[in-house]
Write an enzyme that holds these catalytic residues in place. Structure first.
Site: not given
Length: 255
Positions: A59, A151
């Site tokens: 990613d 997150e």
């Protein structure tokens, strides 16, 4: 005077004790092998890669700068090649990653299955953040489902966080016609999302184990390292594996 050697055959107790020692030794060896991390070191990639997975990916975001996607596609070490890529698209209400358009276009031209992700700000409206993503990302056949990267709470309550996440996910699913993927780490998921979002595909970050992430629920992708090396990319990059075979992977792609 030297003693005569005995010709006595070992008794049943001796043979039984010997058998017990052999069994204990075999069990100890089995447990030792079972407890060893199932991974292999790949010097070209600079990291240890889990051995029980066949589909590998990375990613990227603006922090990887300008990526040479052809070089990424051509790199191979052993039997490991990069088979998919997640690309940061948006963040919050109006931000778009400055490398997204280029990464999205060039990764597609190189033949990668692509996934776009949004970095979630819990203090902002989930629905409005979804609109930011939708304005920027045109998903096509063969792409991965859209991804919500959540997150941090930024100080908001768990209830408000979950409400915003649900609004974001519902809006994306309505627009793209596919269930989005949730990206987060093990601890965050267990503390804030567990029980309410268990039916979404999970992309989980966990760097402390080498064979699989430490989470009870099913997962689709595992981000296991953030220090990999790949041809065509300056600096370090995150590495991931897909939890399934090629048929499972094809079933996940947008059709």
């Amino acid at each position: 005077m030297a003693k005569k050697k005995s010709n006595q055959v070992p008794g049943p107790k001796y043979l039984f004790a010997l058998l017990i020692l052999v069994v204990i030794g075999a069990l100890a060896w089995w447990w030792f092998k079972r407890s060893q991390p199932d991974f292999e070191h790949y010097p070209d990639f600079g990291i240890e890669i889990p051995a029980n997975f066949s589909i590998h990916g990375i990613d990227v975001s603006k922090y990887q700068e300008r990526v040479n996607w052809r070089a990424v596609k051509e790199m191979e070490a052993g039997e490991v090649r990069i088979g998919f890529v997640f690309i940061k698209a948006t963040e919050g209400l109006g931000n778009m990653d400055r490398q997204f358009k280029r990464n999205w276009e060039h990764a597609g031209e190189a033949g990668f299955p692509r996934g776009a992700y949004h970095f979630f700000l819990a203090t902002k409206s989930g629905a409005d953040q979804a609109e930011n993503f939708i304005r920027r990302v045109d998903l096509q056949k063969g792409d991965l489902p859209p991804v919500l990267d959540v997150e941090q709470t930024y100080g908001v309550s768990a209830e408000k966080l979950r409400t915003g996440v649900k609004s974001f996910l519902d809006r994306l699913e309505a627009h793209y016609g596919v269930k989005p993927i949730i990206y987060t780490n093990v601890d965050f998921y267990n503390k804030y999302l567990k029980g309410e979002f268990d039916d979404y595909p999970l992309w989980v970050a966990h760097y402390l184990k080498k064979d699989r992430p430490r989470i009870a629920r099913n997962w689709a992708f595992w981000q296991y390292s953030e220090t990999g090396n790949v041809n065509g990319i300056r600096g370090k990059v995150d590495f991931n594996v897909f939890n399934g075979d090629s048929t499972d992977f094809e079933d996940l792609l947008i059709d």
